[in-house]
Every structure is written in structure tokens, then in C-alpha cells.
Design a protein around this motif. Structure first.
Motif, PDB file in Angstrom:
ATOM      1  N   SER A  95     -22.758   1.198  90.102  1.00 33.63           N
ATOM      2  CA  SER A  95     -22.202   2.004  90.945  1.00 33.63           C
ATOM      3  C   SER A  95     -22.563   1.645  92.607  1.00 33.63           C
ATOM      4  O   SER A  95     -23.610   1.298  92.738  1.00 33.63           O
ATOM      5  N   HIS A 104     -26.625   6.237  95.208  1.00 32.94           N
ATOM      6  CA  HIS A 104     -25.578   6.087  94.430  1.00 32.94           C
ATOM      7  C   HIS A 104     -24.276   6.902  94.510  1.00 32.94           C
ATOM      8  O   HIS A 104     -24.345   8.007  94.516  1.00 32.94           O
ATOM      9  N   LYS A 106     -19.955   7.617  93.682  1.00 33.37           N
ATOM     10  CA  LYS A 106     -18.862   7.414  92.824  1.00 33.37           C
ATOM     11  C   LYS A 106     -17.539   6.841  93.441  1.00 33.37           C
ATOM     12  O   LYS A 106     -17.357   7.039  94.364  1.00 33.37           O
ATOM     13  N   GLU A 107     -17.096   6.070  92.772  1.00 35.32           N
ATOM     14  CA  GLU A 107     -15.682   5.262  93.146  1.00 35.32           C
ATOM     15  C   GLU A 107     -14.674   6.233  93.812  1.00 35.32           C
ATOM     16  O   GLU A 107     -14.204   5.934  95.049  1.00 35.32           O
ATOM     17  N   TRP A 109     -14.983   9.195  95.305  1.00 38.23           N
ATOM     18  CA  TRP A 109     -15.599  10.219  96.322  1.00 38.23           C
ATOM     19  C   TRP A 109     -15.024   9.733  97.716  1.00 38.23           C
ATOM     20  O   TRP A 109     -15.166   8.365  98.058  1.00 38.23           O
ATOM     21  N   CYS A 112     -19.883  11.240 101.243  1.00 40.79           N
ATOM     22  CA  CYS A 112     -21.093  11.453 100.544  1.00 40.79           C
ATOM     23  C   CYS A 112     -21.725  12.865 100.511  1.00 40.79           C
ATOM     24  O   CYS A 112     -21.880  13.171 101.540  1.00 40.79           O
TER      25      CYS A 112
END
Ligand SMILES: [Zn+2]
Ligand SMILES: [Zn+2]
Length: 177
Positions: A95, A104, A106-107, A109, A112
Motif C-alpha cells: 500500500s 499507509h 489507500k489507492e 484516497w 490523507c
């Protein structure tokens, strides 16, 4: 019937010889077993040597000491565990990381949740997520706002500007539902 003292002596001698042979065989077997066992558990030649020496010198108490002190896991078991740990670590590392705080993410998002760094931008035409550095949507070919395609005419450039805010709405509605 009298028993010849010599016969008794011979029987005793035979028993003693048998006992000695048994003990010797047991000793050799234990040393061989220890050698095989420590070879599966330790790679260090010194540890292997010490294990065999302890059993060879101390015999039965030696094997008890060896059983208490030997490494709990065999090399094979340790290797299996390392593989499992690596697989787990790999899954985590797969990730991507936030460029702002290094956590870490997620793709899918766009921001942040931890440090609010902008991660991706939606295409203003098709709403698919684009990398921040892309100035052209790879899905529908629309240039990102503020970016100019080479050989784009002034007319085309002006036409793309009003479209900018429109596609945000369907995406927002989806999120609400
Ligand atoms: Zn962050
Ligand atoms: Zn697009």
C-alpha cells in the motif's frame, strides 16, 4: 547339584558384557541422534559441536541437558515463519505511503486523513482519480485545469474552463448517498 563357581563367574561376566554392549550402543545412538537433531536446529558449527560433546561426555544426563537447551524451532520451521512474516510485511508495504506524513494510504484516497496532504485529483471531466503530476486525464484525455495541451487553440482552452466545476457535483452526490 553344586554350581560351579566358574560358571557363575562366566554368567556374571556375560551379563556385564551384554550390559556394557547395550550401554555402548545406546551411547552411540544418542550421539548420532543428537548430531541429526542439532543439524536440523542450528547452523553454527560451534553450537553443533557443543551439543554433541555434552551428550558424548555426560551421556544420559547430557541428553537431558541437550533437550532443555536445544533451539525450540528447527531451521525449517524458522524458515517457514520468516516466509510468513515476509509475506505479511510485503502486503503492508504494497500500500502506498502518504508523501506528507509517511503513513499507509489507500489507492482511492484523494486526501490523507492524517495530515490532509492532497494525494490525487479527480478529472474534471470523468471524475476518475489522477496523479497530481498528470496534466492530462488518461481515461478521457481531458487536460487538467490550468494545464495546456500543446497545440491547443485559445478557443479550445477557453472552452475547457467552464467545464471545470461541473463534474464535481455528480461525484459529491454519490458520496452523500
Ligand atoms: Zn499524510
Ligand atoms: Zn477524465
Amino acid at each position: 547339584m553344586t554350581i560351579d563357581p566358574l560358571t557363575i563367574n562366566n554368567i556374571l561376566l556375560g551379563l556385564a558384557a551384554w550390559g556394557a554392549a547395550f550401554l555402548a550402543t545406546l551411547w552411540v545412538s544418542l550421539v548420532i541422534w543428537t548430531y541429526r537433531d542439532i543439524r536440523r536446529r542450528a547452523r553454527d558449527p560451534l553450537i553443533r559441536f557443543l551439543a554433541i560433546i555434552v551428550v558424548a561426555l555426560l551421556f544420559l544426563p547430557g541428553i537431558v541437558i541437550y533437550l532443555i537447551l536445544r533451539p525450540a524451532r528447527t531451521l525449517e520451521e524458522e524458515y517457514q515463519q520468516t516466509l510468513e512474516e515476509e509475506a505479511l510485511l510485503h502486503a503492508i508495504e504494497e500500500s502506498p505511503l502518504c508523501p506528507g506524513c509517511g503513513r499507509h494510504i489507500k489507492e482511492a484516497w484523494t486526501i490523507c486523513p492524517n495530515c490532509h496532504t492532497k494525494l490525487k485529483k479527480p478529472c474534471h471531466q470523468c471524475s476518475k482519480l489522477m496523479e497530481l503530476s498528470w496534466n492530462l486525464c488518461p481515461y478521457c484525455g481531458t487536460p487538467a485545469p490550468g494545464m495546456r495541451r500543446e497545440n491547443l487553440t485559445m478557443d479550445e482552452a477557453l472552452r475547457t474552463i467552464p467545464v471545470e466545476e461541473e463534474p464535481d457535483k455528480p461525484e459529491n452526490n454519490e458520496a452523500v448517498q
